[in-house]
Scaffold this motif. Structure first.
Motif, PDB file in Angstrom:
ATOM      1  N   GLU A 174       1.999   3.700  -7.232  1.00 35.46           N
ATOM      2  CA  GLU A 174       3.044   2.953  -7.947  1.00 35.46           C
ATOM      3  C   GLU A 174       3.744   1.973  -7.018  1.00 35.46           C
ATOM      4  O   GLU A 174       4.039   0.837  -7.396  1.00 35.46           O
ATOM      5  N   ALA A 175       4.031   2.411  -5.802  1.00 33.04           N
ATOM      6  CA  ALA A 175       4.786   1.562  -4.871  1.00 33.04           C
ATOM      7  C   ALA A 175       4.008   0.303  -4.491  1.00 33.04           C
ATOM      8  O   ALA A 175       4.576  -0.790  -4.393  1.00 33.04           O
ATOM      9  N   PHE A 176       2.708   0.452  -4.288  1.00 32.22           N
ATOM     10  CA  PHE A 176       1.901  -0.684  -3.817  1.00 32.22           C
ATOM     11  C   PHE A 176       1.058  -1.323  -4.913  1.00 32.22           C
ATOM     12  O   PHE A 176       0.358  -2.306  -4.663  1.00 32.22           O
ATOM     13  N   GLY A 177       1.135  -0.764  -6.132  1.00 30.20           N
ATOM     14  CA  GLY A 177       0.450  -1.389  -7.262  1.00 30.20           C
ATOM     15  C   GLY A 177      -1.059  -1.346  -7.179  1.00 30.20           C
ATOM     16  O   GLY A 177      -1.737  -2.237  -7.696  1.00 30.20           O
ATOM     17  N   THR A 178      -1.604  -0.299  -6.555  1.00 32.53           N
ATOM     18  CA  THR A 178      -3.061  -0.167  -6.433  1.00 32.53           C
ATOM     19  C   THR A 178      -3.408   1.293  -6.194  1.00 32.53           C
ATOM     20  O   THR A 178      -2.590   2.067  -5.677  1.00 32.53           O
ATOM     21  N   GLU A 183      -6.662  -1.475   0.001  1.00 31.06           N
ATOM     22  CA  GLU A 183      -5.722  -2.525  -0.387  1.00 31.06           C
ATOM     23  C   GLU A 183      -4.329  -2.236   0.168  1.00 31.06           C
ATOM     24  O   GLU A 183      -3.611  -3.162   0.572  1.00 31.06           O
ATOM     25  N   VAL A 184      -3.956  -0.971   0.196  1.00 31.08           N
ATOM     26  CA  VAL A 184      -2.675  -0.595   0.807  1.00 31.08           C
ATOM     27  C   VAL A 184      -2.691  -0.949   2.291  1.00 31.08           C
ATOM     28  O   VAL A 184      -1.723  -1.517   2.820  1.00 31.08           O
ATOM     29  N   GLN A 185      -3.787  -0.625   2.968  1.00 37.45           N
ATOM     30  CA  GLN A 185      -3.911  -0.946   4.393  1.00 37.45           C
ATOM     31  C   GLN A 185      -3.807  -2.444   4.633  1.00 37.45           C
ATOM     32  O   GLN A 185      -3.100  -2.894   5.545  1.00 37.45           O
ATOM     33  N   ALA A 186      -4.469  -3.223   3.788  1.00 45.05           N
ATOM     34  CA  ALA A 186      -4.435  -4.676   3.944  1.00 45.05           C
ATOM     35  C   ALA A 186      -3.017  -5.208   3.729  1.00 45.05           C
ATOM     36  O   ALA A 186      -2.557  -6.096   4.469  1.00 45.05           O
ATOM     37  N   TYR A 187      -2.318  -4.668   2.731  1.00 48.36           N
ATOM     38  CA  TYR A 187      -0.938  -5.106   2.493  1.00 48.36           C
ATOM     39  C   TYR A 187      -0.058  -4.767   3.690  1.00 48.36           C
ATOM     40  O   TYR A 187       0.729  -5.606   4.156  1.00 48.36           O
ATOM     41  N   CYS A 188      -0.173  -3.556   4.178  1.00 44.32           N
ATOM     42  CA  CYS A 188       0.657  -3.132   5.307  1.00 44.32           C
ATOM     43  C   CYS A 188       0.355  -3.949   6.560  1.00 44.32           C
ATOM     44  O   CYS A 188       1.270  -4.355   7.293  1.00 44.32           O
ATOM     45  N   ASP A 189      -0.921  -4.215   6.812  1.00 47.27           N
ATOM     46  CA  ASP A 189      -1.292  -5.030   7.964  1.00 47.27           C
ATOM     47  C   ASP A 189      -0.656  -6.418   7.896  1.00 47.27           C
ATOM     48  O   ASP A 189      -0.254  -6.992   8.915  1.00 47.27           O
ATOM     49  N   ALA A 190      -0.572  -6.958   6.687  1.00 47.14           N
ATOM     50  CA  ALA A 190      -0.033  -8.302   6.500  1.00 47.14           C
ATOM     51  C   ALA A 190       1.492  -8.333   6.478  1.00 47.14           C
ATOM     52  O   ALA A 190       2.091  -9.415   6.533  1.00 47.14           O
ATOM     53  N   ASN A 191       2.134  -7.150   6.410  1.00 44.07           N
ATOM     54  CA  ASN A 191       3.580  -7.107   6.236  1.00 44.07           C
ATOM     55  C   ASN A 191       4.302  -6.263   7.277  1.00 44.07           C
ATOM     56  O   ASN A 191       5.393  -5.748   7.022  1.00 44.07           O
ATOM     57  N   ASN A 192       3.705  -6.151   8.455  1.00 43.97           N
ATOM     58  CA  ASN A 192       4.346  -5.449   9.578  1.00 43.97           C
ATOM     59  C   ASN A 192       4.780  -4.025   9.202  1.00 43.97           C
ATOM     60  O   ASN A 192       5.900  -3.598   9.516  1.00 43.97           O
ATOM     61  N   GLU A 194       3.432  -0.024   9.488  1.00 43.25           N
ATOM     62  CA  GLU A 194       2.451   0.917   9.999  1.00 43.25           C
ATOM     63  C   GLU A 194       2.349   2.093   9.044  1.00 43.25           C
ATOM     64  O   GLU A 194       3.372   2.609   8.571  1.00 43.25           O
ATOM     65  N   LEU A 195       1.128   2.493   8.740  1.00 44.89           N
ATOM     66  CA  LEU A 195       0.933   3.607   7.817  1.00 44.89           C
ATOM     67  C   LEU A 195       0.139   4.724   8.474  1.00 44.89           C
ATOM     68  O   LEU A 195      -0.618   4.507   9.421  1.00 44.89           O
ATOM     69  N   GLU A 196       0.338   5.919   7.923  1.00 38.84           N
ATOM     70  CA  GLU A 196      -0.326   7.107   8.454  1.00 38.84           C
ATOM     71  C   GLU A 196      -0.593   8.047   7.293  1.00 38.84           C
ATOM     72  O   GLU A 196       0.332   8.394   6.537  1.00 38.84           O
ATOM     73  N   TRP A 197      -1.857   8.427   7.127  1.00 35.30           N
ATOM     74  CA  TRP A 197      -2.218   9.410   6.100  1.00 35.30           C
ATOM     75  C   TRP A 197      -2.095  10.791   6.726  1.00 35.30           C
ATOM     76  O   TRP A 197      -2.915  11.191   7.555  1.00 35.30           O
ATOM     77  N   LEU A 198      -1.055  11.540   6.324  1.00 33.05           N
ATOM     78  CA  LEU A 198      -0.833  12.871   6.886  1.00 33.05           C
ATOM     79  C   LEU A 198      -1.661  13.915   6.154  1.00 33.05           C
ATOM     80  O   LEU A 198      -2.060  14.916   6.739  1.00 33.05           O
ATOM     81  N   GLU A 199      -1.880  13.695   4.886  1.00 30.24           N
ATOM     82  CA  GLU A 199      -2.761  14.519   4.069  1.00 30.24           C
ATOM     83  C   GLU A 199      -3.464  13.573   3.105  1.00 30.24           C
ATOM     84  O   GLU A 199      -3.199  12.374   3.084  1.00 30.24           O
ATOM     85  N   ARG A 200      -4.357  14.136   2.284  1.00 30.52           N
ATOM     86  CA  ARG A 200      -5.145  13.294   1.394  1.00 30.52           C
ATOM     87  C   ARG A 200      -4.267  12.424   0.506  1.00 30.52           C
ATOM     88  O   ARG A 200      -4.579  11.266   0.252  1.00 30.52           O
ATOM     89  N   ASN A 201      -3.160  12.958   0.030  1.00 28.07           N
ATOM     90  CA  ASN A 201      -2.293  12.190  -0.867  1.00 28.07           C
ATOM     91  C   ASN A 201      -0.866  12.097  -0.340  1.00 28.07           C
ATOM     92  O   ASN A 201       0.076  11.959  -1.116  1.00 28.07           O
ATOM     93  N   LEU A 203       1.176   9.810   2.201  1.00 29.98           N
ATOM     94  CA  LEU A 203       1.207   8.601   3.019  1.00 29.98           C
ATOM     95  C   LEU A 203       2.602   8.419   3.607  1.00 29.98           C
ATOM     96  O   LEU A 203       3.602   8.515   2.885  1.00 29.98           O
ATOM     97  N   ARG A 204       2.674   8.163   4.899  1.00 34.07           N
ATOM     98  CA  ARG A 204       3.954   7.819   5.545  1.00 34.07           C
ATOM     99  C   ARG A 204       3.859   6.392   6.067  1.00 34.07           C
ATOM    100  O   ARG A 204       2.860   6.007   6.682  1.00 34.07           O
ATOM    101  N   THR A 205       4.900   5.604   5.803  1.00 32.21           N
ATOM    102  CA  THR A 205       4.958   4.246   6.334  1.00 32.21           C
ATOM    103  C   THR A 205       6.202   4.084   7.200  1.00 32.21           C
ATOM    104  O   THR A 205       7.217   4.746   6.991  1.00 32.21           O
ATOM    105  N   ARG A 206       6.096   3.180   8.175  1.00 29.32           N
ATOM    106  CA  ARG A 206       7.210   2.862   9.075  1.00 29.32           C
ATOM    107  C   ARG A 206       7.299   1.349   9.210  1.00 29.32           C
ATOM    108  O   ARG A 206       6.275   0.676   9.412  1.00 29.32           O
ATOM    109  N   GLN A 207       8.513   0.822   9.102  1.00 23.88           N
ATOM    110  CA  GLN A 207       8.686  -0.620   9.251  1.00 23.88           C
ATOM    111  C   GLN A 207      10.039  -0.934   9.872  1.00 23.88           C
ATOM    112  O   GLN A 207      11.064  -0.376   9.501  1.00 23.88           O
TER     113      GLN A 207
END
Length: 342
Positions: A174-178, A183-192, A194-201, A203-207
């Motif tokens: 819902e947050a990233f619309g995909t 696609e989430v990785q590409a968005y995060c790479d383009a928007n400074n 950093e993401l980390e998959w801690l478990e299968r579902n 996701l932690r992001t830092r900005q």
């Protein structure tokens, strides 16, 4: 043959809000936009917010046409932090937040690298009780903060940490619309981000984001960030206590920190909350009225209310953060992102 729309103006709340009213009945909002778009835009910049009263509108495409005439094409709602429904391209429901809960003052999407300059709130039905729009002058707020607090956050920015888990706040889909992790990785790479998959579902992001912006037209600095809004201690106390005990500061759905990753002391958060409250005004937007806010100058929120209440939102006028930091000309603080304490 058409005639010019006759309007009257009234400064309210010590000039932070300008009321613009139709002097005769039957004037359409879309016609006001065509005739007075430049005037409205100038008044938004001058005051911080305007309220339009007495102009007729019915359908969502009319709202889109009006926004286009005043400030240009409405924006999409990206990197979402709250649930909304898109009713028409660029026209959304207001945040789907429980009516009994206040929405604390904030500046819309200030944690994005590209932020909306203008916010349009179209009131189709006002609440029978409560639901005032809360506004606060972020220019005055910035000037009222203790110097040490303001200078540290202006110099360093702040860290936003988000955790996306099933059943706790928005999902990453819902947050990233995909639903595509690539696609989430590409968005995060383009928007400074950093993401980390801690478990299968999970996701932690830092900005890292700036906390103070310089207005692109007036050159006035303002307190423009989501640091207080997203901090754990701005949640209701019992909710914050539960989530902090269950997940810890770095496991919250959203939480904010100093730029080096250390925790912002509760007393500093209370100081920031009090600064917003000191500037807060309540603006009752009535059925048929339109509230327009300069998002870089003025924070907004919502008081609790008794349903029904029907409000639509559009955002427009994107600015990159690099435009709002005329000295650095960079969109985010250029330091290494801290990691969670072990």
């Amino acid at each position: 043959m058409t005639t010019a729309i006759s309007i009257s103006t009234e400064a309210r709340h010590d000039g932070l809000v300008l009321g613009i009213s139709a002097e005769t009945a039957g004037n359409r909002l879309v016609d006001l936009g065509k005739e007075q778009g430049e005037f409205i835009r100038e008044r938004i910049t001058e005051h911080g917010a305007v309220v339009l009263s007495g102009f007729d509108w019915q359908e969502w495409p009319e709202l889109d046409t009006f926004v286009n005439a005043v400030v240009g094409r409405p924006l999409d709602y990206t990197e979402r932090s709250s649930p909304r429904t898109e009713l028409h391209p660029g026209v959304f429901t207001a945040t789907d937040h429980p009516a009994t809960e206040e929405i604390f003052l904030h500046t819309e999407q200030s944690y994005n690298l590209n932020v909306p300059r203008y916010l349009f709130f179209f009131c189709r039905q006002e609440s029978p009780d409560g639901g005032a729009s809360l506004l606060a002058d972020c220019r005055a707020l910035y000037g009222a903060l203790p110097q040490e607090t303001a200078e540290r956050f202006e110099r360093e920015g702040y860290l936003l940490v988000r955790n996306f888990r099933p059943g706790l706040g928005l999902s990453w889909q819902e947050a990233f619309g995909t639903s595509d992790p690539d696609e989430v990785q590409a968005y995060c790479d383009a928007n400074n981000i950093e993401l980390e998959w801690l478990e299968r579902n999970h996701l932690r992001t830092r900005q890292l984001r700036w906390a103070v912006a310089t207005h692109p037209e007036t050159g006035v600095r303002s307190w423009f960030n989501h640091m207080t809004f997203f901090h754990a201690r701005t949640l209701r106390e019992d909710v914050a206590d539960f989530l902090l005990e269950e997940y810890g500061p770095w496991g919250m759905p959203t939480n904010t920190f100093y730029a080096d990753g250390s925790e912002i002391p509760d007393e500093v958060v209370r100081q920031l909350q009090a600064a917003y409250r000191a500037q807060q005004i309540d603006v009752n937007v009535h059925t048929g009225e339109v509230l327009i806010v300069d998002n870089i100058s003025v924070a907004h929120g919502r008081a609790p209310f008794v349903p029904p209440r029907d409000l639509f939102v559009s955002m427009a006028g994107a600015h990159a953060w690099s435009e709002l930091r005329p000295v650095e000309r960079v969109s985010a603080p250029a330091v290494a992102l801290p990691t969670a304490p072990q």
